[in-house]
Design a protein around this motif. Structure first.
Motif, mmCIF file in Angstrom:
data_model
loop_
_atom_site.group_PDB
_atom_site.id
_atom_site.type_symbol
_atom_site.label_atom_id
_atom_site.label_comp_id
_atom_site.label_asym_id
_atom_site.label_seq_id
_atom_site.Cartn_x
_atom_site.Cartn_y
_atom_site.Cartn_z
ATOM 1 N N ARG A 9 -5.720 -4.101 7.011
ATOM 2 C CA ARG A 9 -4.933 -3.077 6.311
ATOM 3 C C ARG A 9 -5.645 -1.731 6.350
ATOM 4 O O ARG A 9 -5.040 -0.696 6.654
ATOM 5 N N GLN A 16 -1.379 -1.346 0.285
ATOM 6 C CA GLN A 16 -0.791 -2.660 0.033
ATOM 7 C C GLN A 16 0.727 -2.548 -0.040
ATOM 8 O O GLN A 16 1.451 -3.407 0.479
ATOM 9 N N ILE A 19 2.258 -2.286 3.530
ATOM 10 C CA ILE A 19 2.306 -3.571 4.228
ATOM 11 C C ILE A 19 3.382 -4.445 3.621
ATOM 12 O O ILE A 19 4.162 -5.075 4.338
ATOM 13 N N TYR A 30 1.775 -9.342 -1.897
ATOM 14 C CA TYR A 30 0.770 -9.012 -0.882
ATOM 15 C C TYR A 30 -0.616 -8.932 -1.522
ATOM 16 O O TYR A 30 -1.583 -9.485 -0.996
ATOM 17 N N GLU A 34 -3.916 -11.010 -0.455
ATOM 18 C CA GLU A 34 -5.143 -10.361 -0.001
ATOM 19 C C GLU A 34 -6.322 -10.756 -0.891
ATOM 20 O O GLU A 34 -7.434 -10.956 -0.415
#
Length: 71
Positions: A9, A16, A19, A30, A34
């Motif tokens: 990323r 975030q 994405i 997400y 992560e």
């Protein structure tokens, strides 16, 4: 923590939220992935792979990566 996911990323200069939007999930989903608090569904990983054109051989590293410093 999924260090490889976070590194990916940052290398792409994405947040975030960016994405999450690109793969069609919410930011919290997400973020939890992560962080390593959620493993992600097959659908999540499939969308991630397709959105960023990641080779099959590279995906295992994203899914199983649980090493790295907490930042």
């Amino acid at each position: 923590m999924r260090a490889k996911l976070k590194q990916f990323r940052k290398e792409h200069g994405l947040t975030q939220s960016e994405i999450a939007e690109r793969i069609g999930c919410n930011r919290k989903t997400y973020y939890m992935t992560e962080l390593g608090k959620w493993n992600g569904s097959m659908s999540f990983w499939d969308k991630f792979q397709k959105a960023f054109e990641i080779k099959d051989s590279e995906m295992y590293g994203f899914i199983k990566d649980d090493k790295g410093a907490d930042e």
